[in-house]
Design an enzyme around this catalytic site. Structure first.
Site, short mmCIF file in Angstrom:
data_model
loop_
_atom_site.label_atom_id
_atom_site.label_comp_id
_atom_site.label_asym_id
_atom_site.label_seq_id
_atom_site.Cartn_x
_atom_site.Cartn_y
_atom_site.Cartn_z
N GLU A 264 11.91 27.54 -22.79
CA GLU A 264 11.01 27.93 -23.88
C GLU A 264 10.65 26.63 -24.59
O GLU A 264 11.49 26.05 -25.27
CB GLU A 264 11.70 28.85 -24.89
CG GLU A 264 12.20 30.16 -24.33
CD GLU A 264 11.10 31.17 -24.11
OE1 GLU A 264 9.95 30.92 -24.55
OE2 GLU A 264 11.37 32.20 -23.48
N CYS A 298 7.76 27.13 -32.70
CA CYS A 298 7.08 26.80 -31.44
C CYS A 298 5.79 27.61 -31.28
O CYS A 298 4.83 27.13 -30.70
CB CYS A 298 8.00 27.01 -30.25
SG CYS A 298 8.86 28.58 -30.28
#
Ligand code: NAP
Ligand code: MG
Length: 484
Positions: A264, A298
């Protein structure tokens, strides 16, 4: 118009949490010394040291992996319903100790207490509850049924090596540990160097829940410790959240082994506002998209794409709203924007913002007094940003928004997809058909419509392109921890 920095009269008391002067590694259910040089974790709002943290060398990591391997025999053999009991117990203890965990998270990370208390902690508990629910239903997850030897599509992988970042320390721990344990794996987790404290409190919670020793091991340290976890030959699965740069290193380490890998990584999400959108709601969504967690997210909506016809109106409303944001003490319940997590991250945000100016974009922040101590950056917006600008391409990972414009939906799609990343996107419009049309064309793992930064343990999360691969959360999140 004034963003306010002030210490409120009654901040959340740090006395609710008992921070020890020093912490060891958590291996095989015990706290033990690390062989590396210990380091300090500091409160980014004050630069005051919080505790001394042990550092794990590759020998220590090896001890942790051995403990996890031994525990795997016991844990994977338990009926799913038994594993579920432990996970439900952990989830309930997290709820009971939520206040303590939230204060500790805000102290170590710098995020506003309102976010750690009202967003992070409920999601952490929800993640454990959600995966606890799956532990005894894996054969109905769609990855194949249990065979006569009790394995098949429900077979766990073994020892999971997990490396997490500092932006959502406890939430990222939950995303990693809950599905791994539900599926019958055991774990060795390395928290980020700047935010180890909630993972170490979680280790105490594992003991409180009587989790068998070795099922969860926490090894603190710097990048080398993470690299040792990833490279260990007896680790069967690697899960990483962090920078694309380190993600690449990890992918290279794992290449050619039979380790399963999920990554990720970063993002540069477009938050797209059409002229028919409800402006006030869109402004709230823009603010939440980029200033939530100081923009250390993110999937942050770091590129605002606004339809040209409403540009002036929207930006005026956005600036007005930014002027009301309170920047300051993370433990003050009225704080909207807390401290930047580290001196290094602050330097990176400053550097990219200076590049933004030098490349010709126009920089604006509300008037804002920041204290001398601690790491602070005011909420900032750049207008007149071109697609070629560094601040339209690179992930800043701070409270900095880059504004671009578009005329047609097709141009919005083209600009939104013009990025090496593909983690998330937002669409603001009253037209349902346009939402569906856009969602279909956006190369982003998560697309929010008329909302932003909404998370749910039941929905999968993950990216395209340089944002990584594999999904966490939901049913798909199980797949990463099963031998399917
Ligand atoms: P990072 O270096 O990728 O850190 C993430 C985790 O990986 C930390 O636990 C880190 O340990 C560890 N690590 C570092 N080098 C490693 C290696 N060679 N092998 C294995 N593990 C390693 O991220 P960062 O330096 O903290 O932040 C840099 C940038 O990454 C940010 O500015 C942001 O753009 C991006 N980022 C993205 C996310 C995300 O959620 N996608 C999260 C954080 C950062 P240490 O903490 O000791 O370095
Ligand atoms: Mg780092």
């Amino acid at each position: 118009m004034m963003a306010i920095f002030e210490y409120a009269p009654a901040p959340e008391s740090r006395d609710v949490v008992d921070i020890k002067p020093s912490y060891g590694l958590f291996i095989n259910g015990e706290f033990t010394d690390g062989s590396g040089p210990s380091f300090k974790t500091v409160n980014p709002a004050t630069e005051e040291p919080l505790a001394e943290i042990a550092s794990a060398t590759s020998d220590d990591v090896d001890r942790a992996v051995q403990a996890a391997r031994k525990a795997f025999g016991v844990w994977s053999a338990l009926p799913g319903a038994e594993r579920a009991k432990y996970l439900f117990r952990i989830a309930r203890i997290i709820q009971e100790r939520a206040r303590e965990l939230a204060v500790l998270e805000s102290l170590d990370n710098g995020k506003p207490i309102r976010e750690s208390r009202d967003v992070d902690l409920p999601l952490v508990a929800a993640h454990f509850f959600y995966y606890a629910g799956w532990a005894d239903k894996l054969e109905y997850a769609g990855f194949g049924r249990r065979t006569t030897n009790g394995q098949g599509g429900t077979k766990p992988l073994g020892v999971a090596g997990q490396v997490i970042p500092w932006n959502f320390p406890l939430l990222m721990l939950a995303w990693k540990i809950a599905p791994a344990l539900a599926c019958g794996n055991t774990v060795v987790l390395k928290p980020a160097e700047t935010t180890p404290l909630t993972a170490l409190l979680f280790a105490e919670i594992c003991r409180q829940a009587d989790l068998p020793p070795g099922v969860v091991n926490i090894v603190t340290g710097a990048g080398d410790t993470g690299a040792a976890v990833v490279a260990h030959p007896d680790v069967n699965k690697v899960a990483f959240t962090g920078s694309t740069e380190v993600g690449r290193i990890i992918a290279r380490t794992v290449a050619g082994t039979d380790k399963k890998l999920t990554l990720e990584l970063g993002g540069k999400a477009a938050n797209i506002v059409f002229e028919d959108a409800a402006i006030d709601q869109a402004v709230e969504g823009i603010v939440n998209g980029i200033f939530f967690n100081q923009g250390h997210v993110c999937c942050a909506g770091s590129r605002l794409l606004v339809q040209e016809s409403i540009q002036d109106e929207l930006l005026a409303a956005l600036k007005r709203r930014m002027g009301t944001l309170r920047v300051g003490d993370p433990l003050d319940k009225n704080t909207d924007v807390g401290a930047i997590n580290s001196a290094a991250q602050l330097a990176k945000i400053r550097e990219l913002s200076e590049i933004g100016e030098s490349e010709g974009a126009e920089r604006w922040s509300p008037a804002c007094e920041l204290p001398d101590k601690g790491f602070w950056f005011p909420p900032t917006v750049f207008t007149g940003v071109a697609q070629s600008h560094t601040i339209a391409r690179d992930e800043i990972f701070g409270p900095v928004l880059s504004v671009l414009t578009f005329r047609t939906p097709a141009e919005a799609v083209e600009k939104a997809n013009n990025t090496p990343y593909g983690l998330s996107a937002g669409i603001w419009t009253e037209k349902g058909s346009r939402i569906l049309w856009m969602a279909d064309k956006l190369r982003a793992g998560v697309v929010w419509a008329n909302t932003f930064n909404k998370f749910d343990p039941a929905s999968p999360f993950g990216g395209y392109k340089e944002s990584g691969y594999g999904r966490e959360g939901g049913l798909l999140g199980l797949e990463a921890y099963l031998d399917v």
